[in-house]
Every structure is written in structure tokens, then in C-alpha cells.
Motif scaffolding. Sequence first.
Motif, short mmCIF file in Angstrom:
data_model
loop_
_atom_site.label_atom_id
_atom_site.label_comp_id
_atom_site.label_asym_id
_atom_site.label_seq_id
_atom_site.Cartn_x
_atom_site.Cartn_y
_atom_site.Cartn_z
N TYR A 1 82.15 -111.65 35.93
CA TYR A 1 80.80 -111.12 35.87
C TYR A 1 79.90 -112.13 36.55
CZ TYR A 1 76.87 -108.63 33.62
OH TYR A 1 75.74 -107.91 33.37
N HIS A 2 78.68 -111.79 36.84
CA HIS A 2 77.79 -112.69 37.59
C HIS A 2 77.58 -114.02 36.86
CE1 HIS A 2 73.93 -112.40 35.36
NE2 HIS A 2 74.50 -111.31 34.90
N GLN B 1 86.85 -100.03 38.10
CA GLN B 1 87.24 -101.01 37.08
C GLN B 1 88.30 -100.45 36.15
OE1 GLN B 1 83.63 -102.42 35.24
NE2 GLN B 1 83.09 -103.62 37.03
N MET C 1 81.25 -109.32 26.46
CA MET C 1 80.76 -110.15 27.56
C MET C 1 80.74 -111.61 27.12
SD MET C 1 77.48 -107.82 28.63
CE MET C 1 77.34 -108.19 30.35
N THR D 1 87.37 -109.40 33.54
CA THR D 1 86.84 -109.20 34.88
C THR D 1 85.68 -110.17 35.08
OG1 THR D 1 87.37 -106.84 34.71
CG2 THR D 1 85.85 -107.49 36.45
N THR E 1 82.17 -113.37 32.11
CA THR E 1 83.36 -112.52 32.08
C THR E 1 83.05 -111.29 31.24
OG1 THR E 1 84.73 -114.51 32.13
CG2 THR E 1 85.84 -112.47 31.54
N ILE E 2 83.61 -110.14 31.63
CA ILE E 2 83.50 -108.93 30.81
C ILE E 2 84.89 -108.38 30.52
CG2 ILE E 2 81.20 -108.28 31.61
CD1 ILE E 2 82.55 -106.17 33.38
N HIS F 1 74.09 -102.13 34.79
CA HIS F 1 74.63 -103.43 34.38
C HIS F 1 76.00 -103.74 34.95
CE1 HIS F 1 71.38 -104.21 31.60
NE2 HIS F 1 71.47 -102.98 31.21
N MET F 2 76.80 -102.73 35.15
CA MET F 2 78.19 -102.96 35.52
C MET F 2 78.46 -102.75 37.01
SD MET F 2 79.42 -103.57 32.48
CE MET F 2 81.16 -103.46 32.75
N ALA G 1 73.79 -106.08 38.18
CA ALA G 1 73.92 -107.09 37.13
C ALA G 1 73.13 -108.35 37.45
CB ALA G 1 75.39 -107.43 36.93
#
Length: 192
Positions: A84-85, A59, A107, A82, A89-90, A184-185, A189
Motif C-alpha cells: 500500500y502507499h 487484486q 491495513m 499487498t 500493507t493491506i 482508497h484501493m 490512496a
Amino acid sequence: MAIEDLVRARLRSTRLSLGWSLDELAARTNVSASTISRIETGKRTISLDLLVPLCDAMQTDISALFDTSDAEDDVVIRPVATPYHDGGTIWPLTRNRDASGVVAVKMRLEPGDVDENVDGGVHPGHDWFFVLSGVVKLTLGGRDILVHEGEAAEFSTMTPHRFRAHGGPAELVSIFDRDGQRAHMHGQADAH
């Protein structure tokens, strides 16, 4: 320092700050551990076809590897969104250079289909988050806790946990230690 040496040093530093061995990075990229080692040590030419999967896995923005601006410019972080699930977005708010492995991210969580009967994940360490907007539902053990805008939560991650948007989108800033970052990343996740 030559630009190639700088890129090699930044690649290695990023990998180490994530706490990953050569084999762990190889498994995430389909680039062999020996090839990654040769890139980091200067025994192999750096090519874009190898940099792209390495940067994606860690990342890291490729342009950051080649940045030769003055040291003062290293102070400002320009987060890149980026996915995210569940449509979230993160934005990474720290660089992956810190040997402590502490990572801060912003987040945006979207309400999604979450199976309420699935327990959250556990991992060593502590998590912390501050809600910028909306409401975050933190499930901690058997308790559901609503964390509202302007409030923060801190908890041991050895208790089953997950968090998600409640009643609409939510934005938060979260700080993970090395174990929390991995959970988490990178691949777990979905437990949230």
C-alpha cells in the motif's frame, strides 16, 4: 461446472462486484475490452499472459479463480498481503463476489512523509475503521482526530478526509462501500 467455465464466471463476477465496465478493466490492464469480453463469454481461450494482468488489476489471486474445493472451504479467507502507499500493507478480508461492493481490509500504516497542507479526498459514501494497534490520525475537514487502539471511526466521505499512522505504525480494519473501495484501493490512496 467445467474449470474453464468456473474461471470465466469468477472473472466476470469479480469485475462486476468492483463495479467496473469492460472498458474500465481494459484501461487498468492494457488488455482490450473485446478480449476481456471474449474471455468471459468463452469465445477466447484463457491464458496465463491474460489472467495475470486481469487478476493484478482486480487484486485477485489467480489460485482463487481455479479453486475447486468444497463449498465449506469457501468460508475461510486467506488474505494475501499487498503493498500500500508509503510502505504500508493491506490484506483483503472479503471476496470480491459481493454485489453490494462492500469490502473489508486489514491495513498496516507506516509513518510517512505526508504534506499536512494537502486536503484529503472526497467521494460519495461512508468509511469505517477500527484500530487494532497504534494510533491513526484522521483528518476530517479541518479537524485532526486521534483514533487509538480499540477505538473506531465512522464518517461521511463527502467531507475531505485522509488517515495515516501517528507516532509509529498502526494496524486497522476498514470497511469501504463501493465508492470508498474505488477511492482508497484503486488509484486515489495517495490522498491519505
